[in-house]
Motif scaffolding. Structure first.
Motif, short mmCIF file in Angstrom:
data_model
loop_
_atom_site.label_atom_id
_atom_site.label_comp_id
_atom_site.label_asym_id
_atom_site.label_seq_id
_atom_site.Cartn_x
_atom_site.Cartn_y
_atom_site.Cartn_z
N PHE A 42 19.48 22.36 8.84
CA PHE A 42 18.45 21.82 9.80
C PHE A 42 19.43 21.21 11.14
CE2 PHE A 42 16.25 17.97 11.30
CZ PHE A 42 15.11 18.70 11.70
N LYS A 43 20.51 20.71 10.89
CA LYS A 43 21.24 20.17 12.09
C LYS A 43 21.77 21.48 12.82
CE LYS A 43 23.17 15.83 10.54
NZ LYS A 43 24.61 15.19 10.06
N LYS A 44 21.91 22.72 12.18
CA LYS A 44 22.53 23.85 12.89
C LYS A 44 21.26 24.50 13.76
CE LYS A 44 26.12 25.60 9.80
NZ LYS A 44 26.42 26.95 9.19
N ALA A 45 20.06 24.44 12.97
CA ALA A 45 18.97 24.93 13.88
C ALA A 45 18.40 24.01 14.95
CB ALA A 45 17.69 25.03 13.07
N LEU A 46 18.82 22.85 14.87
CA LEU A 46 18.44 21.83 16.15
C LEU A 46 19.34 22.07 17.14
CD1 LEU A 46 17.96 18.30 14.36
CD2 LEU A 46 15.90 19.87 15.57
N ASN A 47 20.70 22.65 16.71
CA ASN A 47 21.45 22.76 17.94
C ASN A 47 21.69 24.18 18.58
OD1 ASN A 47 22.79 20.17 17.67
ND2 ASN A 47 24.27 20.75 16.12
N GLY A 48 20.76 24.89 17.87
CA GLY A 48 20.58 26.42 18.39
C GLY A 48 21.60 27.29 17.63
N GLU A 49 22.11 26.90 16.91
CA GLU A 49 23.23 27.99 15.93
C GLU A 49 22.50 28.71 15.09
OE1 GLU A 49 26.34 25.79 14.21
OE2 GLU A 49 26.63 24.44 16.08
N THR A 50 22.97 29.97 14.96
CA THR A 50 22.31 30.90 14.15
C THR A 50 23.32 31.18 12.75
OG1 THR A 50 23.25 32.59 15.23
CG2 THR A 50 21.11 32.23 15.83
N SER A 51 22.74 31.49 11.69
CA SER A 51 23.61 31.59 10.48
C SER A 51 23.80 33.22 10.63
CB SER A 51 22.59 31.30 9.31
OG SER A 51 21.73 32.25 9.25
N LYS A 52 24.91 33.28 9.49
CA LYS A 52 25.34 34.92 9.32
C LYS A 52 24.02 35.72 8.94
CE LYS A 52 30.10 33.67 7.86
NZ LYS A 52 30.77 33.55 6.87
N GLU A 53 23.17 35.22 8.12
CA GLU A 53 21.96 35.96 7.94
C GLU A 53 21.09 36.46 9.02
OE1 GLU A 53 20.07 33.72 4.84
OE2 GLU A 53 21.65 34.05 3.58
#
Length: 60
Positions: A42-53
């Motif tokens: 959730f924090k990554k999504a808020l910061n605009g980061e994308t996951s490996k998937e």
């Protein structure tokens, strides 16, 4: 998260006891791990980061 500052030790103990009663001692570590992963994503999504998937699906 200002409301979490007002909980104090008695409130935390009530939450822990309720979690133990609901999930049981064997299931509690798994629930905690899942909750931690969910908060991290959730924090990554808020910061605009994308996951490996997400990166793998965008490349295809």
């Amino acid at each position: 998260m200002g409301f979490l500052r007002d909980i104090g030790l008695p409130g935390v103990l009530v939450i822990v006891v309720a979690a133990l009663l609901i999930f049981g001692p064997q299931k509690l570590p798994e629930v905690g791990s899942s909750l931690g992963k969910m908060i991290t994503e959730f924090k990554k999504a808020l910061n605009g980061e994308t996951s490996k998937e997400d990166k793998n699906t965008e490349e295809k």
